[in-house]
Design a protein around this motif. Structure first.
Motif, PDB file in Angstrom:
ATOM      1  N   SER A  13       6.158   6.169   1.375  1.00 16.42           N
ATOM      2  CA  SER A  13       5.540   6.733   0.189  1.00 16.42           C
ATOM      3  C   SER A  13       6.537   6.782  -0.962  1.00 16.42           C
ATOM      4  CB  SER A  13       5.043   8.151   0.497  1.00 16.42           C
ATOM      5  OG  SER A  13       4.659   8.818  -0.680  1.00 16.42           O
ATOM      6  N   GLY A  14       6.086   6.404  -2.150  1.00 22.46           N
ATOM      7  CA  GLY A  14       6.961   6.443  -3.311  1.00 22.46           C
ATOM      8  C   GLY A  14       7.455   7.846  -3.616  1.00 22.46           C
ATOM      9  N   GLU A  15       6.612   8.864  -3.346  1.00 21.07           N
ATOM     10  CA  GLU A  15       7.001  10.239  -3.628  1.00 21.07           C
ATOM     11  C   GLU A  15       8.267  10.647  -2.881  1.00 21.07           C
ATOM     12  OE1 GLU A  15       3.993   9.232  -3.095  1.00 21.07           O
ATOM     13  OE2 GLU A  15       2.566  10.207  -4.459  1.00 21.07           O
ATOM     14  N   VAL A  50       6.428  -0.279   0.083  1.00 21.01           N
ATOM     15  CA  VAL A  50       6.762   0.953  -0.615  1.00 21.01           C
ATOM     16  C   VAL A  50       5.700   1.265  -1.656  1.00 21.01           C
ATOM     17  CG1 VAL A  50       8.207  -0.270  -2.291  1.00 21.01           C
ATOM     18  CG2 VAL A  50       8.569   2.170  -1.899  1.00 21.01           C
ATOM     19  N   GLY A  51       5.363   2.557  -1.766  1.00 14.66           N
ATOM     20  CA  GLY A  51       4.421   2.992  -2.790  1.00 14.66           C
ATOM     21  C   GLY A  51       5.110   3.138  -4.136  1.00 14.66           C
ATOM     22  N   GLY A  52       4.362   3.582  -5.127  1.00 12.41           N
ATOM     23  CA  GLY A  52       4.925   3.721  -6.465  1.00 12.41           C
ATOM     24  C   GLY A  52       4.637   5.057  -7.125  1.00 12.41           C
ATOM     25  N   GLY A  53       4.184   6.031  -6.336  1.00 11.32           N
ATOM     26  CA  GLY A  53       3.772   7.311  -6.912  1.00 11.32           C
ATOM     27  C   GLY A  53       4.870   8.085  -7.607  1.00 11.32           C
ATOM     28  N   ASN A  54       6.116   7.830  -7.259  1.00  6.88           N
ATOM     29  CA  ASN A  54       7.223   8.496  -7.946  1.00  6.88           C
ATOM     30  C   ASN A  54       7.444   7.951  -9.352  1.00  6.88           C
ATOM     31  OD1 ASN A  54       8.022   6.077  -6.546  1.00  6.88           O
ATOM     32  ND2 ASN A  54      10.142   6.547  -7.032  1.00  6.88           N
ATOM     33  N   ILE A  55       6.983   6.729  -9.602  1.00  7.58           N
ATOM     34  CA  ILE A  55       7.119   6.102 -10.915  1.00  7.58           C
ATOM     35  C   ILE A  55       5.875   6.400 -11.756  1.00  7.58           C
ATOM     36  CG2 ILE A  55       7.487   3.959 -12.180  1.00  7.58           C
ATOM     37  CD1 ILE A  55       9.840   4.661 -10.396  1.00  7.58           C
ATOM     38  N   VAL A  56       4.733   5.995 -11.254  1.00 10.25           N
ATOM     39  CA  VAL A  56       3.468   6.255 -11.948  1.00 10.25           C
ATOM     40  C   VAL A  56       2.328   6.126 -10.945  1.00 10.25           C
ATOM     41  CG1 VAL A  56       3.266   3.832 -12.668  1.00 10.25           C
ATOM     42  CG2 VAL A  56       1.975   5.595 -13.894  1.00 10.25           C
ATOM     43  N   ARG A  57       1.390   7.052 -11.020  1.00  7.20           N
ATOM     44  CA  ARG A  57       0.180   6.972 -10.193  1.00  7.20           C
ATOM     45  C   ARG A  57      -0.957   6.582 -11.126  1.00  7.20           C
ATOM     46  NH1 ARG A  57      -0.950   8.057  -5.290  1.00  7.20           N
ATOM     47  NH2 ARG A  57       1.048   9.109  -4.911  1.00  7.20           N
ATOM     48  N   GLY A  73       0.812   1.061 -11.600  1.00  3.97           N
ATOM     49  CA  GLY A  73       1.235   1.574 -10.304  1.00  3.97           C
ATOM     50  C   GLY A  73       1.865   0.491  -9.445  1.00  3.97           C
ATOM     51  N   MET A  74       1.289  -0.707  -9.477  1.00  3.47           N
ATOM     52  CA  MET A  74       1.858  -1.810  -8.698  1.00  3.47           C
ATOM     53  C   MET A  74       3.229  -2.204  -9.219  1.00  3.47           C
ATOM     54  SD  MET A  74      -1.416  -4.243  -7.742  1.00  3.47           S
ATOM     55  CE  MET A  74      -2.140  -4.321  -9.379  1.00  3.47           C
ATOM     56  N   LEU A  75       3.402  -2.137 -10.535  1.00  6.89           N
ATOM     57  CA  LEU A  75       4.716  -2.419 -11.111  1.00  6.89           C
ATOM     58  C   LEU A  75       5.725  -1.353 -10.670  1.00  6.89           C
ATOM     59  CD1 LEU A  75       3.653  -3.532 -14.687  1.00  6.89           C
ATOM     60  CD2 LEU A  75       4.730  -4.968 -12.950  1.00  6.89           C
ATOM     61  N   GLY A  76       5.257  -0.123 -10.504  1.00  7.16           N
ATOM     62  CA  GLY A  76       6.126   0.938  -9.998  1.00  7.16           C
ATOM     63  C   GLY A  76       6.649   0.634  -8.604  1.00  7.16           C
ATOM     64  N   THR A  77       5.808   0.029  -7.765  1.00  7.07           N
ATOM     65  CA  THR A  77       6.267  -0.330  -6.418  1.00  7.07           C
ATOM     66  C   THR A  77       7.345  -1.406  -6.482  1.00  7.07           C
ATOM     67  OG1 THR A  77       4.681  -2.126  -5.955  1.00  7.07           O
ATOM     68  CG2 THR A  77       3.933   0.134  -5.562  1.00  7.07           C
ATOM     69  N   LEU A  78       7.272  -2.265  -7.493  1.00  9.36           N
ATOM     70  CA  LEU A  78       8.289  -3.303  -7.643  1.00  9.36           C
ATOM     71  C   LEU A  78       9.637  -2.688  -8.028  1.00  9.36           C
ATOM     72  CD1 LEU A  78       9.010  -6.281  -7.593  1.00  9.36           C
ATOM     73  CD2 LEU A  78       8.115  -6.481  -9.931  1.00  9.36           C
ATOM     74  N   GLN A 152       3.841  -5.029  15.487  1.00 10.09           N
ATOM     75  CA  GLN A 152       3.221  -4.333  16.618  1.00 10.09           C
ATOM     76  C   GLN A 152       2.594  -3.017  16.211  1.00 10.09           C
ATOM     77  OE1 GLN A 152       6.846  -4.301  19.006  1.00 10.09           O
ATOM     78  NE2 GLN A 152       5.869  -5.675  20.483  1.00 10.09           N
ATOM     79  N   ALA A 153       3.017  -2.479  15.062  1.00 12.90           N
ATOM     80  CA  ALA A 153       2.474  -1.208  14.592  1.00 12.90           C
ATOM     81  C   ALA A 153       2.805  -1.027  13.126  1.00 12.90           C
ATOM     82  CB  ALA A 153       3.030  -0.038  15.395  1.00 12.90           C
ATOM     83  N   LEU A 154       2.024  -0.194  12.472  1.00 17.31           N
ATOM     84  CA  LEU A 154       2.332   0.294  11.138  1.00 17.31           C
ATOM     85  C   LEU A 154       2.814   1.724  11.295  1.00 17.31           C
ATOM     86  CD1 LEU A 154       0.145  -0.081   7.949  1.00 17.31           C
ATOM     87  CD2 LEU A 154       1.303   2.042   8.485  1.00 17.31           C
ATOM     88  N   VAL A 155       3.965   2.024  10.753  1.00 13.78           N
ATOM     89  CA  VAL A 155       4.540   3.367  10.854  1.00 13.78           C
ATOM     90  C   VAL A 155       4.584   3.955   9.451  1.00 13.78           C
ATOM     91  CG1 VAL A 155       6.527   4.732  11.588  1.00 13.78           C
ATOM     92  CG2 VAL A 155       5.899   2.668  12.854  1.00 13.78           C
ATOM     93  N   LYS A 156       3.806   5.010   9.219  1.00 13.37           N
ATOM     94  CA  LYS A 156       3.704   5.579   7.876  1.00 13.37           C
ATOM     95  C   LYS A 156       4.538   6.849   7.760  1.00 13.37           C
ATOM     96  CE  LYS A 156       0.771   7.398   4.266  1.00 13.37           C
ATOM     97  NZ  LYS A 156      -0.509   7.345   3.571  1.00 13.37           N
ATOM     98  N   GLY A 157       5.479   6.835   6.814  1.00  8.43           N
ATOM     99  CA  GLY A 157       6.289   8.004   6.540  1.00  8.43           C
ATOM    100  C   GLY A 157       5.529   8.999   5.694  1.00  8.43           C
ATOM    101  N   SER A 158       5.527  10.249   6.139  1.00  7.39           N
ATOM    102  CA  SER A 158       4.770  11.301   5.480  1.00  7.39           C
ATOM    103  C   SER A 158       5.672  12.500   5.221  1.00  7.39           C
ATOM    104  CB  SER A 158       3.587  11.702   6.378  1.00  7.39           C
ATOM    105  OG  SER A 158       2.917  12.835   5.881  1.00  7.39           O
ATOM    106  N   LYS A 159       5.120  13.507   4.564  1.00  8.96           N
ATOM    107  CA  LYS A 159       5.849  14.751   4.337  1.00  8.96           C
ATOM    108  C   LYS A 159       5.560  15.785   5.423  1.00  8.96           C
ATOM    109  CE  LYS A 159       6.128  14.335  -0.710  1.00  8.96           C
ATOM    110  NZ  LYS A 159       5.800  14.983  -2.011  1.00  8.96           N
ATOM    111  N   VAL A 160       4.646  15.475   6.335  1.00 11.82           N
ATOM    112  CA  VAL A 160       4.286  16.377   7.435  1.00 11.82           C
ATOM    113  C   VAL A 160       4.462  15.641   8.756  1.00 11.82           C
ATOM    114  CG1 VAL A 160       2.703  17.755   6.037  1.00 11.82           C
ATOM    115  CG2 VAL A 160       1.854  15.734   7.212  1.00 11.82           C
TER     116      VAL A 160
END
Length: 232
Positions: A13-15, A50-57, A73-78, A152-160
């Motif tokens: 997550s970008g956050e 990688v997400g881009g929420g820390n740059i712009v949502r 938002g996509m440019l933020g991920t870049l 083999q899997a997608l592993v998503k990083g979260s805050k919880v």
């Protein structure tokens, strides 16, 4: 060291990359670069979206057409992808950056065949730009990239620490859900991941692990099946 999943797509997550010090925090970059390095040293083959929420949502921008907002938002991920690549290179980790948005001289175009070759050679592959299309989340992009590199899997990083019956940040009585199927996830209307992403993953039997990513060593433990919630 035994890994439950060896080739994985890490959705970050970008956050998690931002802080009060700025949208791209040096300490956060260093932390996650080290998490990736530790997992790679243990034998994992790693791709990242990688997400881009820390740059712009983009969806949250008022008075902005959604197509433009989502493109921002996509440019933020870049931007995040460039930062992650450099943080990994500092640690001597070979890394390539591929983007679904054309940006010659900054990132290569998305190429699943080249990405699979890089993973087999021990390089880390960072995917940026989402899917390159508006109205599609980076969760969905992560599932698509995971399937394209035969993860083999997608592993998503979260805050919880994983999945819960309710938002654990709002309710202390929210009970954890250690494991459920893709269909059960969709039927319960859970919000940890975009529904479209989970539906596509379910169609292709792609397991998803949701875990708390901002604790040292947690990523490796997730690859070992020791932490997080499993959608499978």
């Amino acid at each position: 060291m035994k890994l439950h999943f060896r080739r994985v797509l890490f959705k970050l997550s970008g956050e998690l990359l931002g802080s009060r010090q700025g949208p791209v925090d040096r300490g956060a970059l260093s932390f996650f670069a080290q998490e990736v390095a530790t997992a790679r040293d243990a034998g994992a083959q790693l791709a990242l979206v990688v997400g881009g929420g820390n740059i712009v949502r983009g969806s949250a921008l008022q008075d902005m057409p959604l197509t433009a907002g989502h493109t921002m938002g996509m440019l933020g991920t870049l931007i995040n992808g460039v930062a992650l690549r450099e943080a990994l290179h500092v640690r001597g980790i070979p890394c390539i950056l591929q983007s679904s948005l054309s940006c010659p001289g900054v990132a290569d175009p998305v190429d699943p065949w080249r990405a699979r070759e890089a993973l087999a050679q021990g390089q880390v592959v960072v995917f940026a730009g989402g899917t390159g299309n508006p109205y599609v989340t980076t969760d969905t992009a992560a599932v698509i990239r995971a399937l394209s590199v035969e993860a083999q899997a997608l592993v998503k990083g979260s805050k919880v620490p994983g999945l819960y019956e309710a938002d654990p940040l709002k309710s202390q009585e929210a009970r954890p859900i250690p494991r459920l199927s893709h269909r059960e996830y969709l039927a319960r209307g859970l919000k940890a991941m975009d529904e479209a992403a989970v539906a596509i993953a379910g169609e292709h039997n792609l397991p998803i692990v949701v875990f708390k990513a901002d604790e040292r060593g947690a990523f490796l433990l997730a690859l070992q099946g020791k932490v997080g919630s499993l959608i499978a």
